[in-house]
Design a protein around this motif. Sequence first.
Motif, mmCIF file in Angstrom:
data_model
loop_
_atom_site.group_PDB
_atom_site.id
_atom_site.type_symbol
_atom_site.label_atom_id
_atom_site.label_comp_id
_atom_site.label_asym_id
_atom_site.label_seq_id
_atom_site.Cartn_x
_atom_site.Cartn_y
_atom_site.Cartn_z
ATOM 1 N N ASP A 180 24.505 37.671 35.309
ATOM 2 C CA ASP A 180 24.328 37.402 36.672
ATOM 3 C C ASP A 180 25.392 38.194 37.445
ATOM 4 O O ASP A 180 26.427 37.900 37.264
ATOM 5 N N VAL A 181 24.871 39.104 38.354
ATOM 6 C CA VAL A 181 25.726 40.066 38.870
ATOM 7 C C VAL A 181 25.997 39.474 40.427
ATOM 8 O O VAL A 181 26.633 39.950 40.942
ATOM 9 N N GLY A 182 25.619 38.201 40.896
ATOM 10 C CA GLY A 182 25.784 37.607 41.889
ATOM 11 C C GLY A 182 27.024 36.372 41.905
ATOM 12 O O GLY A 182 27.940 36.892 40.896
ATOM 13 N N ARG A 183 26.822 35.574 42.557
ATOM 14 C CA ARG A 183 27.768 34.507 42.841
ATOM 15 C C ARG A 183 28.090 33.603 41.559
ATOM 16 O O ARG A 183 29.131 33.179 41.197
ATOM 17 N N LEU A 184 27.014 33.313 40.722
ATOM 18 C CA LEU A 184 27.208 32.577 39.474
ATOM 19 C C LEU A 184 28.144 33.309 38.582
ATOM 20 O O LEU A 184 29.052 32.633 37.868
ATOM 21 N N GLY A 185 27.808 34.624 38.375
ATOM 22 C CA GLY A 185 28.520 35.626 37.512
ATOM 23 C C GLY A 185 29.854 35.396 37.786
ATOM 24 O O GLY A 185 30.887 35.262 36.854
ATOM 25 N N GLU A 186 30.258 35.640 39.100
ATOM 26 C CA GLU A 186 31.758 35.592 39.679
ATOM 27 C C GLU A 186 32.246 34.316 39.291
ATOM 28 O O GLU A 186 33.474 34.271 38.989
ATOM 29 N N LEU A 187 31.671 33.246 39.660
ATOM 30 C CA LEU A 187 32.103 31.952 39.431
ATOM 31 C C LEU A 187 32.737 31.634 37.977
ATOM 32 O O LEU A 187 33.748 31.260 37.519
ATOM 33 N N LEU A 188 31.758 32.039 36.866
ATOM 34 C CA LEU A 188 32.078 32.144 35.446
ATOM 35 C C LEU A 188 33.083 32.823 35.295
ATOM 36 O O LEU A 188 34.196 32.170 34.458
ATOM 37 N N ARG A 189 33.299 34.005 35.759
ATOM 38 C CA ARG A 189 34.364 34.915 35.400
ATOM 39 C C ARG A 189 35.668 34.293 35.940
ATOM 40 O O ARG A 189 36.843 34.292 35.289
ATOM 41 N N GLU A 190 35.768 33.809 37.196
ATOM 42 C CA GLU A 190 36.954 33.097 37.791
ATOM 43 C C GLU A 190 37.206 31.743 36.794
ATOM 44 O O GLU A 190 38.471 31.687 36.275
ATOM 45 N N ARG A 191 36.426 30.844 36.761
ATOM 46 C CA ARG A 191 36.517 29.793 36.009
ATOM 47 C C ARG A 191 36.962 29.900 34.736
ATOM 48 O O ARG A 191 37.608 29.183 34.075
ATOM 49 N N GLY A 192 36.079 30.802 33.843
ATOM 50 C CA GLY A 192 36.368 30.974 32.636
ATOM 51 C C GLY A 192 37.708 32.051 31.901
ATOM 52 O O GLY A 192 37.866 32.192 30.979
ATOM 53 N N GLY A 193 38.184 32.523 33.134
ATOM 54 C CA GLY A 193 39.264 33.424 32.977
ATOM 55 C C GLY A 193 38.495 34.800 32.160
ATOM 56 O O GLY A 193 39.269 35.168 31.176
ATOM 57 N N GLU A 194 37.444 35.223 32.552
ATOM 58 C CA GLU A 194 36.892 36.100 31.817
ATOM 59 C C GLU A 194 37.394 37.752 32.104
ATOM 60 O O GLU A 194 36.689 38.426 32.724
ATOM 61 N N TYR A 195 38.358 37.894 31.584
ATOM 62 C CA TYR A 195 38.928 39.179 31.764
ATOM 63 C C TYR A 195 39.380 39.511 30.218
ATOM 64 O O TYR A 195 39.910 38.822 29.350
ATOM 65 N N GLY A 196 39.058 40.891 29.644
ATOM 66 C CA GLY A 196 39.438 41.391 28.303
ATOM 67 C C GLY A 196 40.522 41.009 27.848
ATOM 68 O O GLY A 196 41.775 41.229 28.568
ATOM 69 N N ALA A 197 40.972 40.454 26.612
ATOM 70 C CA ALA A 197 42.009 40.057 25.875
ATOM 71 C C ALA A 197 42.957 41.618 25.491
ATOM 72 O O ALA A 197 43.820 41.524 25.433
ATOM 73 N N THR A 198 42.086 42.659 25.396
ATOM 74 C CA THR A 198 42.521 43.749 24.827
ATOM 75 C C THR A 198 42.659 44.723 25.988
ATOM 76 O O THR A 198 43.852 45.518 26.251
ATOM 77 N N THR A 199 41.823 44.923 26.876
ATOM 78 C CA THR A 199 41.909 46.003 27.992
ATOM 79 C C THR A 199 42.123 45.485 29.377
ATOM 80 O O THR A 199 42.146 46.325 30.255
ATOM 81 N N GLY A 200 41.798 44.205 29.602
ATOM 82 C CA GLY A 200 41.981 43.493 30.860
ATOM 83 C C GLY A 200 40.750 43.496 31.996
ATOM 84 O O GLY A 200 40.782 43.207 32.828
ATOM 85 N N ARG A 201 39.653 44.249 31.339
ATOM 86 C CA ARG A 201 38.456 44.536 32.119
ATOM 87 C C ARG A 201 37.696 43.318 32.279
ATOM 88 O O ARG A 201 37.757 42.310 31.668
ATOM 89 N N PRO A 202 37.422 43.107 33.608
ATOM 90 C CA PRO A 202 36.321 41.992 33.891
ATOM 91 C C PRO A 202 35.224 41.664 33.197
ATOM 92 O O PRO A 202 34.547 42.776 32.771
ATOM 93 N N ARG A 203 34.953 40.500 32.520
ATOM 94 C CA ARG A 203 33.880 40.659 31.595
ATOM 95 C C ARG A 203 32.585 40.366 32.482
ATOM 96 O O ARG A 203 32.818 39.511 33.424
ATOM 97 N N ARG A 204 31.581 40.937 32.027
ATOM 98 C CA ARG A 204 30.048 40.435 32.826
ATOM 99 C C ARG A 204 29.876 39.203 32.413
ATOM 100 O O ARG A 204 30.094 38.767 31.085
ATOM 101 N N CYS A 205 29.177 38.559 33.243
ATOM 102 C CA CYS A 205 28.998 36.863 32.719
ATOM 103 C C CYS A 205 27.356 36.409 32.962
ATOM 104 O O CYS A 205 27.070 37.092 34.111
ATOM 105 N N GLY A 206 26.902 35.533 32.477
ATOM 106 C CA GLY A 206 25.558 35.178 32.755
ATOM 107 C C GLY A 206 25.099 34.000 31.748
ATOM 108 O O GLY A 206 26.367 33.354 31.296
#
Length: 415
Positions: free
Chosen positions: A273-299
């Motif tokens: 989900d490249v829209g609001r849900l994806g963003e919400l999951l990323r923020e709530r789940g702290g979805e940033y790579g543990a090795t590179t810090g890159r934002p993770r794609r979510c759905g």
Amino acid sequence: MSGIAIIGAQWGDEGKGKLSHLLSERADLVVRFNGGPNAGHTVVDSFGEIHLHHLPAGALREGCLGILAHGMVIDPWVLREELQEIERQGRPIPQFLISERAHVILPYHKEMELGSGIAKAIGTTRRGIGPAYADRALRLGIRFADLADQDIVRDRLAHMEAAHRNPVRPPMDPERVAQELFEFYAVFKEQIGDSQGTVVQALDAGRTVLFEGAQGTLLDIDFGTYPYVTSSHTTVHGIPWGVGVPTARVERVIGVLKAYTTRVGEGPFPSEDVGRLGELLRERGGEYGATTGRPRRCGWLDLVALRYAQRVNGFTELAVTKLDVLSGLPEILVCTAYRIGSERREEFPALLSEVSTARPIYERLPGWREEIRGARTEEELPEEARAYIRYIEDALGIPVRIVGVGPKPEETIFR
Ligand code: GDP
Ligand code: IMO
Ligand code: MG
């Protein structure tokens, strides 16, 4: 005799580190069998938060031996930093054994990866993983056993330098690299040995051995979304390959999945989900790579991919992590099939153009409002959350034994 495998069922970062650390409480050995410092396995405990790249999470526990088996590629420079971070956090000094047959990642493997354009095209972790496995297959690699023989190391480095010479890359200085490897060997030679023998003997003696997978099934070089994959065997089949123990010794195969889906790097992701849900999951789940810090794609959760992961690995049970991240959503969508062209498809395709154009067909389930991080038993979960777990269990035909409701070890429900 008890072998327990922890295997990522999606595209990595499912929470394998937390689970491995938690289960290592009752294990004698914890074994990493594939990959290298592309992995970032997070453990949160009383010492704080740590991202492990080589060492299996159980090595953080006193009395538990960490094994870095021969299926791994190991960067001695990164491993040293990892040990320093452990020390800095005031943790006990880990007990670990590096396989004498594991291959060394060299600085030039990282340079090769960056120079080849592969890093950008695939969105790799830029840790030199692919080139290190490639040199292994080319019979140019250096194994940890080889560090005992300075002539072998110098000879191998000279061959590598000649084979991969490239006018646009700064030339490798083989003698400097050799000296640094010899320094590493002088410090760590007691920690280099026969990992295969150690693991088999432990199993024979009735000890509990955990196998901590890195990455996830869909990043496997054979079973994943090739070429958007890593360079090793990330599934349960990586255990006989990367450790040298017969498959039958692995009695429990725990498939670890998030309650939704994430992916980091390039490549197809049908339920993204490249829209609001994806963003919400990323923020709530702290979805940033543990090795590179890159934002993770979510759905949303993808059952097509998970049924495939189940078929490949033969999970005996599941651990569903990060259920707490879904709290507050009015409804939860689950991808049950793909639409590819005009066809409805239930099976995960091998053809890249099909996975890339697959559109998810969703089923809708009711969400729940309550925060659930405090729940410690299934009964303390809202009915909708329990129904979601049962839904996953029915869809995959295997029991969900463990549910994660937060990053800390105690934020876990055993069913
Ligand atoms: P791994 O690579 O599979 O070990 O997973 P990562 O450590 O890369 O990413 C998982 C992230 O989720 C880490 O930050 C964990 O601390 C966190 N985590 C694990 N389980 C849970 C859970 O049940 N709930 C929440 N909120 N976070 C979790
Ligand atoms: P853990 O063990 C998530 C991804 C990279 C890239 C692809 C190839 O923490 O779950 P590589 O550097 O391996 O050649 O990159 O694989 N990747 C991971 N994604 N979690 C990981 O490990 C990963 N290790 C590699 O982002 O898409
Ligand atoms: Mg990770």
